[in-house]
Write an enzyme that holds these catalytic residues in place. Structure first.
Site, PDB file in Angstrom:
ATOM      1  N   CYS A   1      52.394 -53.953  28.515  1.00  0.00           N
ATOM      2  CA  CYS A   1      53.100 -54.216  30.064  1.00  0.00           C
ATOM      3  C   CYS A   1      53.915 -53.254  30.500  1.00  0.00           C
ATOM      4  O   CYS A   1      53.176 -52.711  30.444  1.00  0.00           O
ATOM      5  CB  CYS A   1      54.422 -54.918  29.255  1.00  0.00           C
TER       6      CYS A   1
ATOM      7  N   CYS B   1      69.208 -56.454  33.652  1.00  0.00           N
ATOM      8  CA  CYS B   1      68.559 -55.742  34.416  1.00  0.00           C
ATOM      9  C   CYS B   1      67.671 -54.775  34.965  1.00  0.00           C
ATOM     10  O   CYS B   1      66.360 -55.598  35.718  1.00  0.00           O
ATOM     11  CB  CYS B   1      69.828 -55.904  36.001  1.00  0.00           C
TER      12      CYS B   1
END
Ligand code: ZN
Length: 382
Positions: A340, A188
């Site tokens: 990233c 998540c």
């Protein structure tokens, strides 16, 4: 046990249900439940179980409350950020029902302590977010013959079941014999989750626990409930115990707890992480951005939404998912630093571009998270 007058008032809406009544409420009050994880799923589970009168609730969690938890982990409040989740959970639960005995296990569930902790409870509820703990919970419950009330969530989808081979159903391994390769299934934290989703799945788990305590209704044994919040649809799959299952099958090969990190392919953390020649630090990235004569370009391979949340000035956005179509916008002879969020996707981008003939590539270790920690605190972490 007898209910006193205050308990009779507290549980009156249960007491007038024919399926519960005084006898059923006494069963609920004498049931103990171990909640593994005080996060998104653990929040509604523990709060509703406490409200319903479950006599003893154990909470296993070693983590502390983070700002990014508050969007769904309603056990914890803003003032709890930085505190151990187990302690914050205990306070919330006792605020709801002071007669509930809350036992906190402020530790990581491991092969060494799982049997000892789980055996103290009647029912176990899986509110974990990682595969090693999920397989560990499953195996310990099978060995101890405890019902394992399972739930998991991701983005807009969730699933729930009750694993109880001793009651005639399958276990988690019957459904998922092998863990996914590490890194294949995003968590998540990486993929996101709708805040209310663990509320829905956790409430299904809490309902199953109360039914098990009461011995009423049809439990989710032999059934996997699937929920999609975007479509607002529930589906159900029939499950069957696998006679070949290594732990609950007819000829089990797993007779004690194993090394679950190893089983899930997660390597032991090396004491001194070896320097990766393909990686540079955020300090290197800062130098590249500040010093044009180095002739290094910095490419951000995160998604547009993430770029909107936070980005570093002077970087070019080119999402990893679009690289196969758009890598021709880049120059194979130019030196690039790829970054990233945390350094995983930039490494994937590096490998992809290298296959396309790019020669001078580095991945920024720790990504924009590390940039926020080490270079510029004004860049928000998400
Ligand atoms: Zn099984």
């Amino acid at each position: 046990m007898e209910l006193d007058n205050e308990q009779i008032r507290r549980y009156s809406r249960h007491l007038i249900l024919p399926e519960v009544g005084m006898a059923g409420q006494k069963k609920i009050c004498s049931t103990s439940v171990l909640c593994i994880g005080a996060g998104g799923l653990g929040s509604p589970i523990a709060m509703y179980l406490a409200a319903a009168g479950i006599g003893r609730i154990g909470i296993v969690d070693f983590d502390t409350v983070d700002f990014s938890n508050l969007q769904r982990q309603i056990l914890h409040a803003t003032a709890d950020v930085g505190r151990p989740k187990a302690e914050s959970a205990r306070e919330t639960i006792q605020g709801i029902n002071p007669t509930c005995d809350v036992v906190i296990h402020n530790t990581r569930l491991t092969s060494e302590n799982a049997l000892e902790i789980i055996q103290q409870y009647d029912i176990v509820v899986d509110g974990t977010d990682n595969f090693p703990t999920r397989y560990l919970t499953n195996d310990a419950c099978v060995l101890l013959k405890k019902p394992n009330v399972y739930g998991s969530i991701f983005r807009f989808e969730g699933q729930a079941s009750v694993f109880a081979p001793h009651l005639g159903g399958p276990c988690y391994r019957c459904l998922y014999p092998e863990p996914p390769p590490p890194g294949m299934v995003p968590s998540c934290a990486e993929g996101g989750v709708l805040g209310v989703l663990p509320g829905i799945i956790g409430c299904i788990q809490a309902t199953e626990i109360l039914k098990l305590a009461l011995g009423k209704g049809s439990p989710l044994i032999n059934r996997l409930m699937l929920f999609n919040a975007l479509d607002m649809k529930f589906r159900e799959l029939k499950l069957r115990r696998d006679p070949q299952c290594p732990i609950c099958g007819d000829h089990p090969t797993i007779k004690e707890l194993i090394d679950y990190e190893q089983f899930c392919g997660i390597p032991d953390a090396p004491a001194e992480p070896a320097a990766n020649p393909d990686e540079v630090t955020v300090q290197d990235m800062k130098k590249a951005l500040e010093n044009a004569s180095l002739n290094i370009k910095v490419v951000d391979v995160r998604d547009y939404d993430e770029y909107d949340i936070a980005h570093v000035k002077g970087t070019k956005l080119l999402p990893l998912g679009e690289l196969p179509q758009r890598f021709t916008e880049l120059d194979p002879n130019q030196q690039y630093y790829l970054h990233c969020k945390a350094g995983v996707r930039s490494m994937k981008a590096l490998r992809f571009l290298r296959e396309q003939g790019f020669k001078y590539l580095k991945s920024v270790k720790g990504g924009i998270d590390a940039w926020s920690d080490e270079i510029d605190h004004d860049v928000p972490k998400y």
